[in-house]
Motif scaffolding. Structure first.
Motif, PDB file in Angstrom:
ATOM      1  N   GLN A  60      -1.046  -4.224   8.859  1.00 52.70           N
ATOM      2  CA  GLN A  60       0.000  -3.430   8.014  1.00 52.70           C
ATOM      3  C   GLN A  60       1.116  -3.012   8.707  1.00 52.70           C
ATOM      4  O   GLN A  60       1.161  -2.342   9.686  1.00 52.70           O
ATOM      5  CB  GLN A  60      -0.617  -2.362   7.142  1.00 52.70           C
ATOM      6  N   PHE A  68      -5.246   7.051   1.876  1.00 49.92           N
ATOM      7  CA  PHE A  68      -5.040   6.128   0.737  1.00 49.92           C
ATOM      8  C   PHE A  68      -4.577   6.570  -0.325  1.00 49.92           C
ATOM      9  O   PHE A  68      -5.281   7.413  -1.028  1.00 49.92           O
ATOM     10  CB  PHE A  68      -5.796   4.936   0.940  1.00 49.92           C
ATOM     11  N   LYS A 104     -10.692  -0.540   2.030  1.00 47.87           N
ATOM     12  CA  LYS A 104      -9.418   0.012   2.281  1.00 47.87           C
ATOM     13  C   LYS A 104      -9.470   0.607   3.672  1.00 47.87           C
ATOM     14  O   LYS A 104     -10.490   0.761   4.284  1.00 47.87           O
ATOM     15  CB  LYS A 104      -8.887   1.050   1.411  1.00 47.87           C
ATOM     16  N   LEU A 105      -8.307   0.920   4.435  1.00 50.14           N
ATOM     17  CA  LEU A 105      -8.167   1.519   5.515  1.00 50.14           C
ATOM     18  C   LEU A 105      -8.540   2.999   5.361  1.00 50.14           C
ATOM     19  O   LEU A 105      -7.961   3.864   4.555  1.00 50.14           O
ATOM     20  CB  LEU A 105      -6.864   1.313   6.117  1.00 50.14           C
ATOM     21  N   TYR A 146       0.952  -1.421   0.046  1.00 46.11           N
ATOM     22  CA  TYR A 146      -0.046   0.128   0.022  1.00 46.11           C
ATOM     23  C   TYR A 146       0.773   1.238  -0.149  1.00 46.11           C
ATOM     24  O   TYR A 146       1.886   1.306   0.684  1.00 46.11           O
ATOM     25  CB  TYR A 146      -0.921   0.039   1.282  1.00 46.11           C
ATOM     26  N   HIS A 189      -8.711  -1.228  12.561  1.00 47.41           N
ATOM     27  CA  HIS A 189      -7.304  -1.371  13.084  1.00 47.41           C
ATOM     28  C   HIS A 189      -7.138  -0.371  14.034  1.00 47.41           C
ATOM     29  O   HIS A 189      -7.372   0.856  13.892  1.00 47.41           O
ATOM     30  CB  HIS A 189      -6.402  -0.921  11.826  1.00 47.41           C
ATOM     31  N   ALA A 227       0.957  -1.381  14.216  1.00 53.19           N
ATOM     32  CA  ALA A 227      -0.157  -1.669  14.436  1.00 53.19           C
ATOM     33  C   ALA A 227      -0.228  -2.325  15.827  1.00 53.19           C
ATOM     34  O   ALA A 227       0.651  -3.020  16.328  1.00 53.19           O
ATOM     35  CB  ALA A 227      -0.401  -3.044  13.567  1.00 53.19           C
ATOM     36  N   PHE A 243       4.130   7.403   2.989  1.00 46.71           N
ATOM     37  CA  PHE A 243       4.584   5.801   3.604  1.00 46.71           C
ATOM     38  C   PHE A 243       3.821   4.685   2.649  1.00 46.71           C
ATOM     39  O   PHE A 243       3.104   4.732   1.894  1.00 46.71           O
ATOM     40  CB  PHE A 243       3.330   5.947   4.801  1.00 46.71           C
ATOM     41  N   TYR A 246      -3.633   1.665  15.422  1.00 51.23           N
ATOM     42  CA  TYR A 246      -2.206   1.878  15.404  1.00 51.23           C
ATOM     43  C   TYR A 246      -1.599   2.790  16.406  1.00 51.23           C
ATOM     44  O   TYR A 246      -2.302   4.093  16.707  1.00 51.23           O
ATOM     45  CB  TYR A 246      -1.830   2.485  13.917  1.00 51.23           C
ATOM     46  N   TYR A 280       0.376   5.263   1.016  1.00 55.82           N
ATOM     47  CA  TYR A 280      -0.344   6.225   1.657  1.00 55.82           C
ATOM     48  C   TYR A 280       0.472   7.669   1.703  1.00 55.82           C
ATOM     49  O   TYR A 280       1.684   7.673   1.266  1.00 55.82           O
ATOM     50  CB  TYR A 280      -0.424   6.067   3.117  1.00 55.82           C
TER      51      TYR A 280
END
Lengths: 113, 112
Positions: A102, A45, B99-100, A33, B34, B46, A91, B36, A35
């Motif tokens: 992740q 994203f 997706k996040l 991914y 999630h 994470a 990132f 983090y 970012y």
């Protein structure tokens, strides 16, 4: 086990120039991914690779951004030509599967002047 | 478009205090949540990935709960230590494209 690495750590370029960022994911992680975080704002994203295929590139700002992952290993993100609003921290993260934890790289801080 | 809200935006506590943060998110198209931890000059790390309604996870002094029906998660830190100082980010893994989606985070400062 080596973590996610990114290169360079910092890049300062002038508007109109080209920059290529590199990400090496954790070995064996098919999901990669990209970012971007602009100061004071949330992480955004950009896109998601599964192996060498772009699974989702809905977050890419415009056609000045090009991401590749030839061979399904490392990935590059090219910005050409760079604009002032492209400044931020980029990132890269990788995971064993979609939705899984992740692992983030240290980021590349891009400054466009 | 999903909106992820985290509160408070920032928090200052004394060493030894217990604290908690909230993450709220739309409950539709939800797959996982999630959490983090992001220390200054480092990359996000994470803490937890939770999927089921009622899930509770624990890692040392840090724990989290999940309510997918009402769309919120709590993160608790028991007996905060200076090394807990960081920004805590939540991100639901959701949406049609899965997706996040990141919140702005809660910035925690623990004073010794």
């Amino acid at each position: 086990e080596a973590g996610v690495t990114q290169f360079p750590s910092h890049s300062v370029i002038e508007k109109g120039q080209t920059v290529t960022l590199r990400c090496d994911p954790i070995s064996g992680h098919d999901n990669l991914y990209w970012y971007r975080r602009v100061m004071g704002k949330e992480i955004k994203f950009l896109l998601h690779f599964v192996k060498e295929s772009k699974q989702d590139e809905s977050g890419m700002p415009n056609n000045r951004f090009l991401a590749e992952r030839t061979g399904g290993t490392y990935s590059t993100l090219k910005v050409q030509p760079a604009e002032l609003e492209d400044s931020g921290v980029y990132f890269c993260a990788s995971s064993q599967g979609p939705g899984r934890k992740q692992y983030f790289g240290p980021g590349t801080r891009l400054t466009v002047t | 478009i999903l909106n992820v809200e985290q509160s408070p935006q920032s928090l200052h506590v004394q060493e030894g205090d217990s604290t908690n943060f909230t993450c709220s998110f739309p409950s539709s198209n939800f797959y996982a949540l999630h959490w983090y931890r992001w220390e200054t000059a480092k990359s996000p790390e994470a803490l937890f990935v939770m999927t089921l309604n009622g899930d509770e996870k624990k890692k040392g002094r840090i724990s989290a709960t999940l309510n997918t029906k009402e769309g919120y998660s709590y993160l608790y830190i028991k007996g905060s230590q200076p090394e807990d100082s960081a920004t805590y980010l939540c991100a639901p893994y959701a949406g049609n494209n899965r997706k996040l989606i990141w919140g702005l985070g809660t910035s925690l400062a623990v004073n010794p």
